[in-house]
Design a protein around this motif. Structure first.
Motif, PDB file in Angstrom:
ATOM      1  N   GLU A  14     -65.802 -37.558 -47.900  1.00  6.84           N
ATOM      2  CA  GLU A  14     -66.777 -38.534 -47.405  1.00  6.84           C
ATOM      3  C   GLU A  14     -67.465 -39.313 -48.517  1.00  6.84           C
ATOM      4  O   GLU A  14     -68.591 -39.765 -48.357  1.00  6.84           O
ATOM      5  CB  GLU A  14     -67.833 -37.864 -46.515  1.00  6.84           C
ATOM      6  CG  GLU A  14     -67.210 -37.215 -45.298  1.00  6.84           C
ATOM      7  CD  GLU A  14     -68.219 -36.810 -44.252  1.00  6.84           C
ATOM      8  OE1 GLU A  14     -69.411 -37.050 -44.459  1.00  6.84           O
ATOM      9  OE2 GLU A  14     -67.797 -36.281 -43.214  1.00  6.84           O
ATOM     10  N   ALA A  54     -59.942 -37.979 -45.704  1.00  8.88           N
ATOM     11  CA  ALA A  54     -61.285 -38.537 -45.909  1.00  8.88           C
ATOM     12  C   ALA A  54     -62.335 -37.445 -46.050  1.00  8.88           C
ATOM     13  O   ALA A  54     -63.531 -37.730 -46.075  1.00  8.88           O
ATOM     14  CB  ALA A  54     -61.651 -39.461 -44.749  1.00  8.88           C
ATOM     15  N   ARG A 111     -58.106 -44.820 -46.313  1.00  8.34           N
ATOM     16  CA  ARG A 111     -57.778 -46.137 -45.774  1.00  8.34           C
ATOM     17  C   ARG A 111     -56.341 -46.514 -46.140  1.00  8.34           C
ATOM     18  O   ARG A 111     -55.555 -46.923 -45.292  1.00  8.34           O
ATOM     19  CB  ARG A 111     -58.750 -47.158 -46.363  1.00  8.34           C
ATOM     20  CG  ARG A 111     -59.380 -48.062 -45.342  1.00  8.34           C
ATOM     21  CD  ARG A 111     -60.384 -48.966 -46.014  1.00  8.34           C
ATOM     22  NE  ARG A 111     -61.695 -48.344 -46.134  1.00  8.34           N
ATOM     23  CZ  ARG A 111     -62.652 -48.797 -46.943  1.00  8.34           C
ATOM     24  NH1 ARG A 111     -62.439 -49.826 -47.731  1.00  8.34           N
ATOM     25  NH2 ARG A 111     -63.822 -48.197 -46.978  1.00  8.34           N
ATOM     26  N   TYR A 130     -55.658 -37.840 -41.126  1.00  8.22           N
ATOM     27  CA  TYR A 130     -56.601 -38.821 -41.673  1.00  8.22           C
ATOM     28  C   TYR A 130     -57.973 -38.204 -41.996  1.00  8.22           C
ATOM     29  O   TYR A 130     -58.478 -38.384 -43.108  1.00  8.22           O
ATOM     30  CB  TYR A 130     -56.717 -40.015 -40.726  1.00  8.22           C
ATOM     31  CG  TYR A 130     -57.858 -40.943 -41.006  1.00  8.22           C
ATOM     32  CD1 TYR A 130     -57.803 -41.838 -42.062  1.00  8.22           C
ATOM     33  CD2 TYR A 130     -59.002 -40.924 -40.221  1.00  8.22           C
ATOM     34  CE1 TYR A 130     -58.860 -42.682 -42.336  1.00  8.22           C
ATOM     35  CE2 TYR A 130     -60.061 -41.761 -40.477  1.00  8.22           C
ATOM     36  CZ  TYR A 130     -59.992 -42.644 -41.534  1.00  8.22           C
ATOM     37  OH  TYR A 130     -61.035 -43.465 -41.789  1.00  8.22           O
ATOM     38  N   PRO A 131     -58.583 -37.449 -41.049  1.00  9.32           N
ATOM     39  CA  PRO A 131     -59.881 -36.845 -41.396  1.00  9.32           C
ATOM     40  C   PRO A 131     -59.785 -35.867 -42.558  1.00  9.32           C
ATOM     41  O   PRO A 131     -60.751 -35.679 -43.297  1.00  9.32           O
ATOM     42  CB  PRO A 131     -60.277 -36.093 -40.119  1.00  9.32           C
ATOM     43  CG  PRO A 131     -59.444 -36.654 -39.042  1.00  9.32           C
ATOM     44  CD  PRO A 131     -58.194 -37.145 -39.671  1.00  9.32           C
ATOM     45  N   MET A 145     -53.377 -46.911 -43.435  1.00 12.82           N
ATOM     46  CA  MET A 145     -52.793 -48.242 -43.252  1.00 12.82           C
ATOM     47  C   MET A 145     -51.296 -48.219 -43.549  1.00 12.82           C
ATOM     48  O   MET A 145     -50.510 -48.793 -42.809  1.00 12.82           O
ATOM     49  CB  MET A 145     -53.489 -49.280 -44.147  1.00 12.82           C
ATOM     50  CG  MET A 145     -54.761 -49.855 -43.570  1.00 12.82           C
ATOM     51  SD  MET A 145     -54.777 -50.112 -41.791  1.00 12.82           S
ATOM     52  CE  MET A 145     -53.676 -51.510 -41.617  1.00 12.82           C
ATOM     53  N   ARG A 202     -62.864 -42.260 -48.856  1.00 11.51           N
ATOM     54  CA  ARG A 202     -62.685 -43.248 -47.780  1.00 11.51           C
ATOM     55  C   ARG A 202     -61.600 -44.249 -48.142  1.00 11.51           C
ATOM     56  O   ARG A 202     -60.779 -44.633 -47.323  1.00 11.51           O
ATOM     57  CB  ARG A 202     -63.999 -43.967 -47.522  1.00 11.51           C
ATOM     58  CG  ARG A 202     -64.888 -43.241 -46.538  1.00 11.51           C
ATOM     59  CD  ARG A 202     -65.962 -44.165 -46.005  1.00 11.51           C
ATOM     60  NE  ARG A 202     -66.868 -44.598 -47.062  1.00 11.51           N
ATOM     61  CZ  ARG A 202     -67.933 -43.906 -47.450  1.00 11.51           C
ATOM     62  NH1 ARG A 202     -68.208 -42.760 -46.869  1.00 11.51           N
ATOM     63  NH2 ARG A 202     -68.696 -44.339 -48.404  1.00 11.51           N
TER      64      ARG A 202
END
Lengths: 490, 489
Positions: B156, B153, B165, B149-150, B169, B161
């Motif tokens: 930034e 993302a 997401r 996940y990081p 999800m 993001r």
């Protein structure tokens, strides 16, 4: 002598210490006393739990009066688990309270504050250990009055109204409970729990027994904050000082859940609760609606503290679901979640307290980029958040595993769906915080980590989340033992 | 050292590497990158030692802790797990070299976080590869989701993001809603979660329950990107290219198909599924995914998004082959895991190289770029040919086995899907190659450029060569993977 009186020790110690704390001068001393007592209590409860894990049931006649006339303290697997929980949470939160409360409230009233904290602890432990239904009421009032005071001590003036509505609903709940006990006493002539359990089958078909059951269950559900009786909780948690919120969230409602389990399974018996009375039809729908609706409300909150408060109400739904399933596995799952949820919410509220210590608010939009400024604090929040979601290797996963297993065993497929959807909603509300804290830019990049005196207790609970998520022998062992002894199936 | 201790080493090394990167080296870029390279090298070496021990016939097992009574976190080795572990760890070395060029070439921020999360992801992939039961597999499957996940993302900005997401999800939703109940249900039915060749579920299970359970597994392992749970993969393309290359073409997506193959062979057993006609429904779903993803890929304008949809289609080759349930198709499934990995990582490497050298991300901008970056575009051509399945590339080998498997049953649906997909793959890859080599540039770029930095060129050449090499030299792999079907049929 200590070995002989060990059962009573965790209750008596904080009760006496509360009186001493009032007499101490304002400053650090009351805090040090309270912390020392909390650690002693924790050690004693661990020693007791290890004996209960061996299948032993400890009985202690208070003041030498034999049951069923005197007050009996009785320790089996179910309340041993609860005592370890209360002791552990107190041992972690009390040290944390020192710096956190000093920052939020100042030190002038510290003797009174810590006296209330100790009384709260004594009340909680008393409920856990006593084998007498009326004695439960006494301790319930001790801990509740203490917690009204603690909530009211919050800095924001709204804390007063929050404490007042908590007081009203809490008192109504306690009164309902008392009415129920009164009816039972009139029917059976006894207040001892074991004795009650033996006599209730004779009067099971009377209307008075049904009424008593209804009063007790509804009264306890108010204390549990089961949807829709939860309205006192979000405000109380939001406006109480951070340390108090951590303590309330981790142990207060859990004790009430334990009481419900004790009455439903241990005293009235599953047969009465689920065959004679339609309890499952009350608990399961309320738990489902509560779980989903309050999770959704949590997603919409702008204040992280309030969001976590709503999440607490949602999590109570899981425990009540486990109770409502009326199976041995479901009961074990409920007990496990009582323990596990205390660890996660304790850790989350403490991490939140540490963040508020520096930022001054729990409004989400002021947390932008805070992950880079307070990496250790925020990492604790994330780790505890993962546990709340139920990621494997955390306690949250252990609870969820048992809940899903219990639901599948009974073929309750919609419940399985509700359980997993609940944790997805948790992903959303925890994810929001993570996104703002780590992946949005704040105004400054300057490091401002919370002091070690806050970080260490927080991380102790965070590590406990993983420890008991990996080594489940103590928790699963006690929960299964307790479920067996309480008799899960009607 | 015995095979078992090498196995433990392979499981621990990525995490030790991550710790090393955090603890000592976060302030020193050079040391940090060497640590990352060193870790990947050590990991590959220990997986090789596990392979050698396995070939000697040593039983290799490791048991970590009993999580629930009767359910442990435990590891074992079998042909497929070694294959996946070797693939991921070997390509990690190449990707580490590539990352150095990419991350420095673009001056990316937060490089320590990047390298640490990368190492943890590889550790999770190892855990998935060697998992001895479904519980262990699930645990590391979730770790992989969270650790990547990081990385998604990473940039930034709002787009990153949003992508992260969607990524989180979909992966979390499917694994909680489908995979976890499937696993618990399996446990309630079988009383165990251990992987055993031939299956663990009771033989007399209701066919309806069997197919329902299988569907839960196939959708729950959403990392395999079977439609309709594929949307996370295009969303993940906002990540830096090394992430797309190793994780979203190899480690993460292969973890998904690996889980499905493993469940089919070791939880259900091919024999049992063969007796359930409704199992065909999932074959159709996989077939539909292959064709539909290719059609969507045809309409993409962004290089990485096109590659992502191509991946969606190619992954379903593996799922499809597994569900055909013949001996050749199972081997074909295993081979396609490798073949697609080599080809697709090459394609992503080239996409990243083009971006670093020229800042181009769209297909329409590629006219004439083959003359400025000949090595890169040759590698692209090799990767693309492998996707289409043309000899002499790796893609041909696996397709050969899958077709042979389909002929074992005279399965004309599968044959039609394969033929269609080959045509569609050609339709969206060949124009790109043509444009790059045989068309003139619209206008010369503002800053004339040649190839990307050398570490990137070295990396993409290596994987392109591997793609070719696998066509000529695949005997040992085929022999190893025959162990998957040797006993059951």
């Amino acid at each position: 002598m200590i070995a002989h009186n060990l059962v009573a020790l965790p209750v008596v110690l904080p009760l006496l210490a509360a009186a001493v704390a009032v007499l101490l001068p304002p400053g650090r001393k009351p805090w040090l006393l309270a912390t020392g007592i909390a650690w002693l209590v924790f050690a004693a409860s661990l020693a007791l739990a290890l004996r209960a894990l061996g299948g032993e049931v400890l009985s202690y006649p208070m003041g030498g009066w034999e049951p069923p006339w005197g007050i009996e303290y009785r320790l089996d697997a179910a309340n041993a688990l609860l005592m370890v929980l209360i002791g552990a949470v107190a041992a972690a939160v009390f040290p944390f309270a020192g710096p956190s409360v000093k920052r939020e409230l100042g030190e002038e009233k510290s003797p009174l504050f810590y006296a209330a904290l100790l009384l709260f602890l004594a009340g909680q432990l008393g409920i856990a250990v006593t084998g007498d239904a009326f004695n439960v009421f006494v301790f319930l009032e001790i801990s509740s009055l203490a917690s009204y005071t603690l909530v009211a001590s919050g800095k924001d003036r709204k804390a007063l109204t929050a404490a007042f509505s908590y007081l009203i609903i809490g008192t109504v709940g306690a009164t309902f409970y008392l009415i129920g006990i009164g009816l039972l006493y009139a029917l059976t002539g006894t207040l001892n729990m074991a004795d009650l359990a033996a006599r209730i089958p004779e009067v099971a078909e009377t209307r008075a027994a049904h009424t008593a059951f209804a009063f007790i269950v509804v009264g306890l559900c108010m204390k549990i904050a089961l949807f829709p009786l939860h309205l006192w909780l979000p405000n109380a948690y939001t406006y109480a000082p951070s340390a108090v919120t951590a303590l309330l969230a981790a142990s207060s409602t859990k004790v009430a859940v334990y009481l419900l389990i004790r009455f439903v399974y241990g005293i009235f018996g599953a047969d009465f609760s689920y065959r004679e009375m339609p309890l499952a039809w009350l608990l399961i729908p309320l738990a489902v609606v509560g779980l989903l609706s309050t999770s959704l409300v949590a997603i919409g909150q702008n204040k992280v503290k309030r969001m976590l408060a709503y999440s607490s109400v949602a999590q109570i739904g899981y425990m009540v679901l486990g109770i409502g399933m009326a199976s041995s596995l479901g009961l074990a799952a409920a007990l496990l979640h009582v323990f596990n949820h205390a660890l996660m919410k304790g850790a989350l509220f403490m991490a939140l307290g540490a963040l508020v210590y520096r930022v001054g608010t729990s409004r989400l939009h002021q947390w932008r980029g805070i992950g880079r400024r307070m990496p250790w604090t925020m990492a604790a929040f994330v780790a505890a958040g993962l546990s709340l979601i139920g990621v494997p290797l955390t306690v949250g996963f252990v609870s969820k595993w048992y809940l899903v297993l219990a639901a599948i065993e009974l073929g309750f497929w919609p419940i399985v769906a509700v359980i997993v959807i609940g944790s997805l909603l948790a992903v959303i509300y925890i994810g929001r915080v993570i996104e703002v804290a780590w992946f949005e830019k704040g105004e400054s990049d300057e490091r401002c980590e919370a002091p070690l005196s806050l970080l260490i207790p927080t991380w102790v609970l965070v590590i406990a989340n993983f420890w008991f998520g990996i080594d489940t022998r103590l928790t699963v062992g006690l929960a299964e033992l307790a479920a067996q002894s309480l008799g899960g199936t009607p | 050292m015995s095979g078992a201790s090498w196995l433990q080493a392979a499981l621990a090394i990525p995490y030790l590497g991550a710790l090393l990167i955090i603890a000592v080296l976060s302030r020193h870029p050079n040391l940090r990158e060497s640590a990352s390279l060193l870790t990947s090298g050590a990991l590959f070496a220990s997986v090789l030692m596990v392979l050698l021990a396995f070939l000697r016939g040593e039983p290799i097992e490791a048991r970590l802790i009993e999580l629930f009574p009767g359910l442990s976190i435990a590891f074992h080795t079998e042909p497929l797990s070694i294959l996946f572990a070797l693939l991921a760890s070997g390509l990690w070395i190449v990707t580490s070299v590539y990352s150095i060029g990419y991350m420095r070439g673009l001056n990316e921020k937060h490089q320590t976080r990047f390298y640490v999360c990368f190492a943890i992801s590889l550790g999770a992939a190892m855990g998935i590869a060697f998992a001895a039961n479904l519980l262990t597999l699930f645990i590391f499957y979730e770790v992989l989701t969270l650790a990547t996940y990081p990385l998604v993302a990473h940039k930034e900005n709002e787009e990153a993001r949003m992508g992260a997401r969607v990524y989180l999800m979909i992966l979390i939703t499917t694994s909680f809603v489908f995979l976890l109940p499937a696993i618990v249900w399996t446990y309630a039915l079988a009383g165990t979660l251990d992987f055993r060749l031939g299956g663990i579920l009771p033989r007399d299970l209701d066919p309806l329950i069997t197919v329902l359970l299988l569907a839960l597994f196939v959708l729950g392992a959403a990392k395999a990107a079977v439609m309709p749970v594929h949307r996370w993969l295009p969303a993940a393309m906002v990540a830096p290219t090394p992430v797309s290359a190793l994780l979203h073409a190899v480690a993460v997506v292969k973890a998904g198909v690996f889980a499905i193959v493993k469940v089919v062979l070791y939880v259900f057993g091919t024999e049992m599924l063969g007796q359930v006609p409704a199992e065909r429904m999932l074959v159709y779903l996989a077939g539909f995914t292959i064709v539909a993803a290719s059609l969507v890929a045809l309409r993409q304008s962004n290089i990485k998004r096109m590659l992502a949809y191509s991946t969606v289609g190619q992954l379903s080759y593996v799922v499809l082959a597994t569900l055909v349930l013949t001996s050749f198709s199972e081997i074909g499934a295993a081979l396609h895991i490798i073949a697609h990995a080599f080809g697709k990582i090459t394609l992503f490497f080239t996409a990243g190289a083009i971006y670093v050298a020229s800042k181009k991300t769209e297909l329409s901008q590629l006219r004439g770029i083959g003359r400025r970056m000949p090595i890169t575009m040759t590698a692209f051509a090799i990767g693309a040919l492998s996707m289409i399945g043309v000899p002499p590339t790796a893609g041909f080998v696996s397709k050969w086995y899958i077709i042979a498997g389909a002929f074992q049953l005279d399965d004309y649906f599968v044959l039609t899907v394969l033929a269609l997909s080959t045509g569609l793959n050609a339709a969206y890859f060949l124009p790109v190659i043509f444009r790059a080599f045989f068309r003139e540039e619209d206008q010369p770029p503002a800053k004339p450029h040649g190839e990307a930095p050398w570490p990137m060129v070295a990396a993409l050449s290596t994987t392109a060569l591997l793609t070719l090499l696998f066509f000529f030299y695949n005997g040992p792999v085929v022999e190893l993977e025959s162990g998957l079907v040797g006993k059951s049929r």
